[in-house]
Scaffold this active site. Sequence first.
Site, PDB file in Angstrom:
ATOM      1  CG  ASN A  52      -3.366   0.930 -10.160  1.00  0.00           C
ATOM      2  OD1 ASN A  52      -2.481   0.152 -10.488  1.00  0.00           O
ATOM      3  ND2 ASN A  52      -3.891   0.955  -8.954  1.00  0.00           N
ATOM      4  CD  GLU A  54      -3.607   4.078  -5.650  1.00  0.00           C
ATOM      5  OE1 GLU A  54      -2.985   4.231  -4.583  1.00  0.00           O
ATOM      6  OE2 GLU A  54      -4.528   3.239  -5.792  1.00  0.00           O
ATOM      7  CG  ASN A  55      -1.439  12.759  -7.287  1.00  0.00           C
ATOM      8  OD1 ASN A  55      -1.700  13.603  -6.433  1.00  0.00           O
ATOM      9  ND2 ASN A  55      -0.553  12.976  -8.233  1.00  0.00           N
ATOM     10  CB  ALA A  56       0.134  12.892  -2.467  1.00  0.00           C
ATOM     11  CE1 TYR A  58      -4.480   9.767  -0.452  1.00  0.00           C
ATOM     12  CE2 TYR A  58      -6.658   9.338   0.478  1.00  0.00           C
ATOM     13  CZ  TYR A  58      -5.270   9.388   0.611  1.00  0.00           C
ATOM     14  OH  TYR A  58      -4.705   9.066   1.808  1.00  0.00           O
ATOM     15  CB  CYS A  63      -8.303   3.025 -13.801  1.00  0.00           C
ATOM     16  SG  CYS A  63      -9.468   3.310 -12.480  1.00  0.00           S
ATOM     17  CD  GLU A  65      -9.180  -0.975 -15.921  1.00  0.00           C
ATOM     18  OE1 GLU A  65      -8.428  -0.191 -15.293  1.00  0.00           O
ATOM     19  OE2 GLU A  65     -10.021  -1.698 -15.371  1.00  0.00           O
ATOM     20  CB  CYS A 101     -13.922   1.828 -12.206  1.00  0.00           C
ATOM     21  SG  CYS A 101     -13.286   3.165 -13.242  1.00  0.00           S
ATOM     22  CB  CYS A 104     -12.225   2.102 -16.928  1.00  0.00           C
ATOM     23  SG  CYS A 104     -10.839   2.856 -16.033  1.00  0.00           S
TER      24      CYS A 104
HETATM   25  N1  THU Z   1      -8.276   0.424 -10.378  1.00  0.00           N
HETATM   26  C1  THU Z   1      -7.860   0.230 -11.656  1.00  0.00           C
HETATM   27  O1  THU Z   1      -6.792   0.702 -12.051  1.00  0.00           O
HETATM   28  N2  THU Z   1      -8.657  -0.470 -12.479  1.00  0.00           N
HETATM   29  C2  THU Z   1      -9.769  -1.140 -12.094  1.00  0.00           C
HETATM   30  O2  THU Z   1     -10.364  -1.831 -12.894  1.00  0.00           O
HETATM   31  C3  THU Z   1     -10.249  -1.030 -10.708  1.00  0.00           C
HETATM   32  C4  THU Z   1      -9.545  -0.055  -9.854  1.00  0.00           C
HETATM   33  C5  THU Z   1      -7.382   1.129  -9.462  1.00  0.00           C
HETATM   34  C6  THU Z   1      -7.788   2.514  -9.072  1.00  0.00           C
HETATM   35  C7  THU Z   1      -7.059   2.669  -7.754  1.00  0.00           C
HETATM   36  O3  THU Z   1      -5.710   3.061  -8.012  1.00  0.00           O
HETATM   37  C8  THU Z   1      -7.049   1.279  -7.178  1.00  0.00           C
HETATM   38  O4  THU Z   1      -7.275   0.407  -8.257  1.00  0.00           O
HETATM   39  C9  THU Z   1      -8.088   1.046  -6.087  1.00  0.00           C
HETATM   40  O5  THU Z   1      -9.325   1.478  -6.521  1.00  0.00           O
END
Ligand code: THU
Length: 147
Positions: A52, A54-56, A58, A63, A65, A101, A104
């Site tokens: 995963n 992330e970014n400032a 949000y 993810c 996957e 999620c 994904c």
């Molecule tokens: N996240 C994933 O990368 N995969 C998952 O299966 C569940 C959630 C990440 C997204 C976000 O960066 C962080 O987990 C919290 O949600």
Amino acid sequence: MNAEDIKVDEATKRQLIEKAIEVLPNSYAPYSNYNVGAAALFDSGKIYTGVNVENATYGAAICAERNAIFRAAAEGERRLLALAVTGGPKGEIEDEYCAPCGICRQVMREFADPESMLVISAKSPDDYREYTLAELLPESFGPEFLG
Ligand code: THU
């Protein structure tokens, strides 16, 4: 090589889980502190990893996957056979089986046969749960609906 030639046997599952764990330290999650690693097997026999990111702002996060699947798609892969995911708060994966999620799951659906694709949620190579994509995403909409 095609999908029928590739067996997602115990050794392959272990390999997927090990690769997902291996890339976990590359997870960039300074906002949620929830780190995730994924490894996806395609019908070429190749395994693609993702974390995963992330970014400032949000909403621009992605993810693990989808990161793995999109990396594979960019290399020309189109048939997803199995995917392992691992993750947890501060990268502590022993505490929970990380669940993919909904977005994904839908992205997996684009490139997979839901009845046979395996989704593995792992705490370790010896402690994991597995599902077919159809179990995680029943009655799903896919490319064939569009003719
Ligand atoms: N996240 C994933 O990368 N995969 C998952 O299966 C569940 C959630 C990440 C997204 C976000 O960066 C962080 O987990 C919290 O949600």
